[in-house]
Design a protein around this motif. Structure first.
Motif, mmCIF file in Angstrom:
data_model
loop_
_atom_site.group_PDB
_atom_site.id
_atom_site.type_symbol
_atom_site.label_atom_id
_atom_site.label_comp_id
_atom_site.label_asym_id
_atom_site.label_seq_id
_atom_site.Cartn_x
_atom_site.Cartn_y
_atom_site.Cartn_z
ATOM 1 N N ASN A 338 -3.149 -5.411 -5.203
ATOM 2 C CA ASN A 338 -3.876 -5.488 -3.936
ATOM 3 C C ASN A 338 -3.720 -4.163 -3.190
ATOM 4 O OD1 ASN A 338 -5.294 -6.652 -1.723
ATOM 5 N ND2 ASN A 338 -3.313 -6.918 -0.673
ATOM 6 N N ILE A 339 -4.830 -3.633 -2.684
ATOM 7 C CA ILE A 339 -4.803 -2.360 -1.973
ATOM 8 C C ILE A 339 -5.182 -2.598 -0.519
ATOM 9 C CG2 ILE A 339 -5.807 -0.057 -1.801
ATOM 10 C CD1 ILE A 339 -6.163 -0.046 -4.777
ATOM 11 N N GLU A 340 -4.332 -2.128 0.382
ATOM 12 C CA GLU A 340 -4.563 -2.281 1.816
ATOM 13 C C GLU A 340 -4.696 -0.904 2.457
ATOM 14 O OE1 GLU A 340 -1.566 -4.573 3.675
ATOM 15 O OE2 GLU A 340 -1.838 -6.344 2.385
ATOM 16 N N LEU A 341 -5.683 -0.772 3.331
ATOM 17 C CA LEU A 341 -5.902 0.475 4.058
ATOM 18 C C LEU A 341 -5.640 0.252 5.536
ATOM 19 C CD1 LEU A 341 -9.218 1.876 2.477
ATOM 20 C CD2 LEU A 341 -6.854 2.349 1.824
ATOM 21 N N ASP A 342 -4.841 1.112 6.112
ATOM 22 C CA ASP A 342 -4.594 1.085 7.555
ATOM 23 C C ASP A 342 -4.857 2.493 8.081
ATOM 24 O OD1 ASP A 342 -3.876 0.615 10.117
ATOM 25 O OD2 ASP A 342 -1.758 0.172 9.710
ATOM 26 N N ILE A 343 -6.147 2.832 8.144
ATOM 27 C CA ILE A 343 -6.563 4.177 8.538
ATOM 28 C C ILE A 343 -7.536 4.050 9.704
ATOM 29 C CG2 ILE A 343 -7.628 6.335 7.773
ATOM 30 C CD1 ILE A 343 -7.000 5.532 4.905
ATOM 31 N N PRO A 344 -7.264 4.682 10.822
ATOM 32 C CA PRO A 344 -8.200 4.602 11.955
ATOM 33 C C PRO A 344 -9.558 5.194 11.589
ATOM 34 C CG PRO A 344 -6.055 5.469 12.643
ATOM 35 C CD PRO A 344 -6.038 5.432 11.153
ATOM 36 N N GLU A 345 -10.604 4.563 12.094
ATOM 37 C CA GLU A 345 -11.954 5.056 11.825
ATOM 38 C C GLU A 345 -12.176 6.439 12.423
ATOM 39 O OE1 GLU A 345 -14.257 3.812 10.039
ATOM 40 O OE2 GLU A 345 -13.632 1.735 9.657
ATOM 41 N N THR A 346 -11.442 6.732 13.480
ATOM 42 C CA THR A 346 -11.670 8.000 14.194
ATOM 43 C C THR A 346 -10.818 9.156 13.661
ATOM 44 O OG1 THR A 346 -9.995 7.365 15.819
ATOM 45 C CG2 THR A 346 -12.290 6.797 16.306
ATOM 46 N N LEU A 347 -9.955 8.879 12.690
ATOM 47 C CA LEU A 347 -9.058 9.935 12.203
ATOM 48 C C LEU A 347 -9.835 10.914 11.315
ATOM 49 C CD1 LEU A 347 -6.247 11.114 12.102
ATOM 50 C CD2 LEU A 347 -5.717 9.587 10.185
ATOM 51 N N VAL A 348 -9.792 12.167 11.698
ATOM 52 C CA VAL A 348 -10.525 13.222 10.990
ATOM 53 C C VAL A 348 -9.526 14.288 10.533
ATOM 54 C CG1 VAL A 348 -12.288 15.021 11.205
ATOM 55 C CG2 VAL A 348 -12.603 12.812 12.336
ATOM 56 N N VAL A 349 -9.694 14.753 9.307
ATOM 57 C CA VAL A 349 -8.845 15.834 8.787
ATOM 58 C C VAL A 349 -9.720 17.038 8.469
ATOM 59 C CG1 VAL A 349 -7.093 14.300 7.841
ATOM 60 C CG2 VAL A 349 -9.028 14.978 6.423
ATOM 61 N N GLN A 350 -9.091 18.199 8.436
ATOM 62 C CA GLN A 350 -9.785 19.439 8.123
ATOM 63 C C GLN A 350 -9.492 19.806 6.674
ATOM 64 O OE1 GLN A 350 -11.644 20.836 10.492
ATOM 65 N NE2 GLN A 350 -12.392 22.571 9.291
ATOM 66 N N GLY A 351 -10.555 19.970 5.865
ATOM 67 C CA GLY A 351 -10.305 20.319 4.477
ATOM 68 C C GLY A 351 -11.554 20.301 3.636
ATOM 69 N N ASP A 352 -11.351 20.415 2.326
ATOM 70 C CA ASP A 352 -12.436 20.378 1.353
ATOM 71 C C ASP A 352 -12.493 18.973 0.769
ATOM 72 O OD1 ASP A 352 -13.377 20.597 -1.619
ATOM 73 O OD2 ASP A 352 -14.129 22.424 -0.664
ATOM 74 N N ILE A 374 2.455 -8.281 -10.493
ATOM 75 C CA ILE A 374 1.745 -8.403 -9.218
ATOM 76 C C ILE A 374 2.355 -7.422 -8.224
ATOM 77 C CG2 ILE A 374 1.195 -9.948 -7.299
ATOM 78 C CD1 ILE A 374 1.312 -12.271 -9.273
ATOM 79 N N GLY A 375 1.495 -6.683 -7.520
ATOM 80 C CA GLY A 375 2.008 -5.718 -6.557
ATOM 81 C C GLY A 375 0.932 -5.291 -5.596
ATOM 82 N N GLU A 376 1.289 -4.359 -4.747
ATOM 83 C CA GLU A 376 0.332 -3.890 -3.756
ATOM 84 C C GLU A 376 0.528 -2.397 -3.507
ATOM 85 O OE1 GLU A 376 0.814 -5.421 0.161
ATOM 86 O OE2 GLU A 376 2.987 -5.681 -0.043
ATOM 87 N N VAL A 377 -0.559 -1.791 -3.032
ATOM 88 C CA VAL A 377 -0.571 -0.384 -2.647
ATOM 89 C C VAL A 377 -1.074 -0.313 -1.215
ATOM 90 C CG1 VAL A 377 -1.532 1.901 -3.090
ATOM 91 C CG2 VAL A 377 -0.991 0.383 -5.013
ATOM 92 N N ARG A 378 -0.344 0.392 -0.360
ATOM 93 C CA ARG A 378 -0.735 0.516 1.036
ATOM 94 C C ARG A 378 -0.995 1.986 1.357
ATOM 95 N NH1 ARG A 378 4.164 -3.053 3.707
ATOM 96 N NH2 ARG A 378 3.672 -5.047 2.672
ATOM 97 N N VAL A 379 -2.073 2.211 2.100
ATOM 98 C CA VAL A 379 -2.395 3.555 2.577
ATOM 99 C C VAL A 379 -2.399 3.498 4.095
ATOM 100 C CG1 VAL A 379 -4.024 5.462 2.544
ATOM 101 C CG2 VAL A 379 -3.791 3.986 0.524
ATOM 102 N N LEU A 380 -1.439 4.161 4.701
ATOM 103 C CA LEU A 380 -1.282 4.173 6.154
ATOM 104 C C LEU A 380 -1.509 5.599 6.646
ATOM 105 C CD1 LEU A 380 -0.326 2.979 8.900
ATOM 106 C CD2 LEU A 380 2.021 3.551 8.184
ATOM 107 N N ALA A 381 -2.288 5.749 7.713
ATOM 108 C CA ALA A 381 -2.556 7.080 8.258
ATOM 109 C C ALA A 381 -2.556 7.015 9.779
ATOM 110 C CB ALA A 381 -3.889 7.612 7.748
ATOM 111 N N PHE A 382 -2.098 8.079 10.403
ATOM 112 C CA PHE A 382 -2.103 8.167 11.866
ATOM 113 C C PHE A 382 -2.017 9.643 12.246
ATOM 114 C CE2 PHE A 382 2.159 7.407 10.283
ATOM 115 C CZ PHE A 382 2.907 8.418 10.867
ATOM 116 N N ALA A 383 -2.370 9.920 13.490
ATOM 117 C CA ALA A 383 -2.369 11.296 13.992
ATOM 118 C C ALA A 383 -1.138 11.532 14.849
ATOM 119 C CB ALA A 383 -3.631 11.571 14.795
#
Length: 464
Positions: A338-352, A374-383
């Motif tokens: 199971n993959i869970e994303l916790d990334i704000p819609e407004t978070l912007v990064v600079q890059g290619d 059975i396992g999970e992958v979480r992606v958490l992002a914040f500024a």
């Protein structure tokens, strides 16, 4: 530091000066020997004259012949002339007093013989014999001294010759060792290293000599090796990129199949529909156009991912980019993960975008592959307030061994038999390229977490 050419020239000049000095020394020695031989000849002539005087003296005493007396006076005059014309020769072998005494004996010897010729007195004859013996003894002593001097001079020349020869041999040996150490050995090392390079080695050459030419050759070879390593690394990175592309194909096939199916369905409806409702036909055509654009975007993303190009820095919305990467990876994600994303819609990064997608693809794929059950992958992002975005990718897979953890970002380091050891190295290269940082924490049996820090984007984000 003098160059090799200057050292060789300096060696030739030193050798020429040495040979010139030796030549001058030999000429001086030959001149001294010539003078010594002439001196010996004068002493020998005087000794011979003394012996002849004695011989004709005895003959005159026995036979009273005028011819013997004349010969006596001739050799007496010859001896006196030698003594008068070469005083330095005799003084060099005896003291001036002894030479003066010898001259006085010759004068007395001549005077006594004159008296005896007139009186024939036996007492005078006895005095003449005594004077003659003294003169011959002195002449013999002078000749022996001269011979000793010549022998000593010859022995001195022999010692000097042996000393000079030994010095030359030592100098030649030292020169040969210096040439071996400074020229031959570095060139041999270069030959061995060049053979190793021909067999595939790219290790830098060590500067084994400080000579300008050798050092320049080593620098040129090292520059060539640096370029070769750089090109090999670039080629390996591109190879890994293409290998990753191959793994993406299955996911892309699933992803692109949906718009193609929608396009096909809309086209069949248009072909089979006999109505002439323009609104309905326009709606179907808009669906075809929309799905075509969607398919084009998927293909463009795939090409951007595979194409080797310079980094193009833009502002990118992080969440859509990660979601698109997961769609590429969908075929490799088993149902038990199971993959869970916790990334704000407004978070912007600079890059290619394409480069960062490759980094997310490698990190997410590693996280999925580390889960066996059975396992999970979480992606958490914040500024952060400092203007950086923090992205954490966590999984509860088998983790990374403690002894392996310090090496995970090294190129060609892999614990899997089928691994190239370039995946995480490429990730770190991409993050470093963007001015960010990446770290890893892991506990065997419990899971792994990668933490990425990237600069946030201040401009309008690119649509993903």
């Amino acid at each position: 530091m003098p160059s090799l050419r200057q050292k060789i020239l300096l060696g030739y000049v030193a050798l020429a000066i040495l040979l010139l000095g030796l030549s001058i020394r030999v000429l001086v020695e030959l001149r001294d020997m010539e003078i010594q031989i002439k001196t010996g000849a004068r002493i020998s002539e005087f000794f011979d004259s003394a012996l002849e005087m004695r011989r004709f003296e005895k003959n005159y005493f026995l036979y009273r012949q005028a011819a013997d007396l004349n010969e006596y006076h001739r050799f007496l005059a010859q001896g006196g002339k030698l003594l008068d014309e070469n005083p330095e020769v005799f003084i060099g072998l005896a003291s001036p007093q002894r030479v003066q005494a010898l001259r006085e004996r010759l004068n007395r010897y001549a005077a006594e013989m004159g008296k005896y010729a007139m009186l024939a007195d036996p007492g005078i004859a006895q005095a003449i014999r005594a004077l003659g013996m003294e003169i011959v003894s002195t002449a013999q002593t002078l000749e022996e001294a001269e011979r000793r001097s010549i022998r000593q001079r010859i022995e001195q020349h022999r010692r000097e010759f042996l000393f000079t020869l030994s010095g030359l041999l030592i100098l030649l040996t030292v020169s040969a060792l210096l040439v071996l150490r400074n020229i031959v050995r570095p060139l041999q090392d270069m030959e061995i290293r060049m053979e190793a390079i021909a067999q595939g080695s790219t290790d830098r050459l060590a500067a084994t000599s400080h000579d300008r030419e050798i050092a320049s050759l080593v620098r040129a070879a090292n520059h060539m090796l640096d370029e070769l390593r750089l090109r090999q690394r670039q080629q390996l990175l591109q190879t890994e990129r293409l290998a990753s592309l191959g793994r993406l194909i299955s996911g892309v096939a699933h992803e692109i199949n949906n718009p193609l199916s929608n396009i096909s369905s809309s086209a069949q409806i248009l072909l089979e529909d006999e109505t002439t409702d323009p609104a309905w036909q326009r709606e179907l055509l808009q669906q075809i156009d929309s799905e075509t654009t969607r398919a084009q975007n998927i293909v463009r993303s795939l090409l951007d991912y595979a194409r080797k190009r310079q980094s193009e820095q833009t502002a990118i919305s992080l969440r859509p980019m990660v979601q698109e990467t997961l769609r590429f990876l969908r075929a490799d994600i088993p149902e038990n993960v199971n993959i869970e994303l916790d990334i704000p819609e407004t978070l912007v990064v600079q890059g290619d975008k394409s480069h960062l997608q490759q980094a997310w693809f490698n990190l997410l794929r590693n996280a999925v592959e580390s889960i066996e059950n059975i396992g999970e992958v979480r992606v958490l992002a914040f500024a952060l307030a400092s203007g950086e975005a923090v992205i954490k990718i966590w999984d509860n897979g088998h983790g990374i061994a403690t002894e392996v953890l310090p090496h995970v970002f090294e190129p060609f380091y892999s614990t899997r038999q089928d691994g190239a050891g370039m995946g995480l190295f490429i990730v770190k290269e991409i993050i470093d390229e963007h001015g960010g940082a990446i770290s890893v924490e892991s506990e065997p049996g419990k899971g792994t977490q990668f933490t990425v820090e990237l600069p946030t984007g201040a401009s309008q984000p690119e649509n993903s």
